[in-house]
Design a protein around this motif. Structure first.
Motif: not given
Length: 339
Positions: A70-98
């Protein structure tokens, strides 16, 4: 270059719409993985879209984010889940459209901004799609040209046909009005310094205790002002309008450009049922430009800071909703945070 391999976290209405978009409309990208707590829904979507290539269902969203294919991620999950998922994207260096919101509160949104800044590279783009709508883009270009002089006022209308009984008063601010928060900051090129949210007697279409519609006034740091009516149980259809008033004229978008009919003693046109119809082209442009920007190692749209600023304004808006009084937006100093 090979296609960008995209994973989507959350395949409800918005995530499924993006999945269809990537498979059918976006060039230079392919859908390779989806994740959703409703595994049956994820499996059905993956199977339906697999003709264009295999789509894996990953139970754990953090595992999807960390997957090597997976090269890049789109986050369309509920807002309460975004923080942990965004930190994971940063940790893995994945571009993300949130998709909005960046996170559920200003404090955690600021933490996301700070974490991204420490990496020294922008990876997060926030899904405020109105910036990509051709009408909004044309209005922005007109205002920036100076042809009408300095923008003074911005009037906004944001109406949904209906929302479920679980859509509470504060959600109208955080999930609906947030779009006008971003629009005002972008079109008027200024932060919002103060917000006042008023609520008239609510429509009979909502449960007891829900304040709908709402009317907000934004005071901008540069001296301009904006207002917005948000009505999420309008009953008629989905309607979004914006008028900018400047020193030497005004400009309005959202008046409708469909076929006007006159027949059987009536005249009129059609009103879209929801936001996916009205902003379908905007979403296409947004995702295509995001894919192309990721290929360049950039973002091409609203940043993590824009997501944080919107969260801070909405936090103040919820506070104002409870009192009807102006609330000052508590916004960190951008220069101090980003250097």
């Amino acid at each position: 270059m090979s296609d960008l391999r995209i994973g989507i976290v959350g395949v409800g209405a918005m995530g499924a719409d993006h999945a269809e978009r990537i498979v059918r409309h976006i060039s230079g990208a392919r859908l390779v993985a989806v994740s959703d707590p409703d595994t049956a829904r994820a499996e059905e979507l993956a199977t339906r879209l697999s003709a264009a290539g295999p789509v894996q269902v990953v139970a754990d969203p953090l595992a999807l984010i960390g997957a090597r294919d997976v090269d890049a991620v789109i986050l369309a999950s509920p807002g309460f889940a975004h923080a942990d998922q965004l930190f994971a994207c940063l940790e893995h260096g994945k571009p993300v459209l949130c998709e909005k919101p960046l996170t559920m509160d200003a404090a955690s949104s600021l933490q996301v901004v700070e974490a991204e800044h420490k990496l020294g590279k922008q990876l997060i783009q926030v899904g405020f799609m109105r910036r990509f709508d051709p009408e909004y883009a044309a209005l922005k270009e007109l205002l920036d040209s100076g042809e009408l002089g300095r923008p003074l006022l911005l009037h906004n209308v944001h109406r949904n046909k209906a929302n479920g009984p679980g859509f509470r008063s504060e959600m109208i601010v955080r999930d609906s009005m947030v779009h006008e928060v971003d629009v005002a900051r972008w079109l008027l090129d200024s932060e919002i310094s103060t917000i006042t949210v008023h609520a008239p007697k609510p429509t009979s279409a909502v449960p007891e205790g829900v304040l709908d519609p709402q009317f907000a006034v934004f005071e901008m740091a540069n001296g301009s002002m904006a207002d917005v009516e948000v009505f999420v149980n309008f009953q008629v259809g989905y309607e979004v309008r914006c008028e900018a008033v400047a020193e030497r004229g005004s400009a309005t978008i959202g008046l409708g450009s469909g076929v006007l009919t006159r027949a059987a003693g009536h005249w009129g046109g059609a009103m879209p049922a929801d936001f996916r119809i009205r902003f379908d082209r905007a979403y296409d442009i947004e995702v295509q430009r995001w894919v192309e920007a990721v290929g360049r190692g950039e973002i091409d749209g609203p940043s993590a800071w824009d997501g944080y600023a919107a969260a801070a304004v909405c936090e103040a808006g919820v506070a104002s909703l409870s009192t009807g009084r102006p609330v000052t937006v508590d916004l960190a100093d951008r220069q101090a945070v980003l250097g």
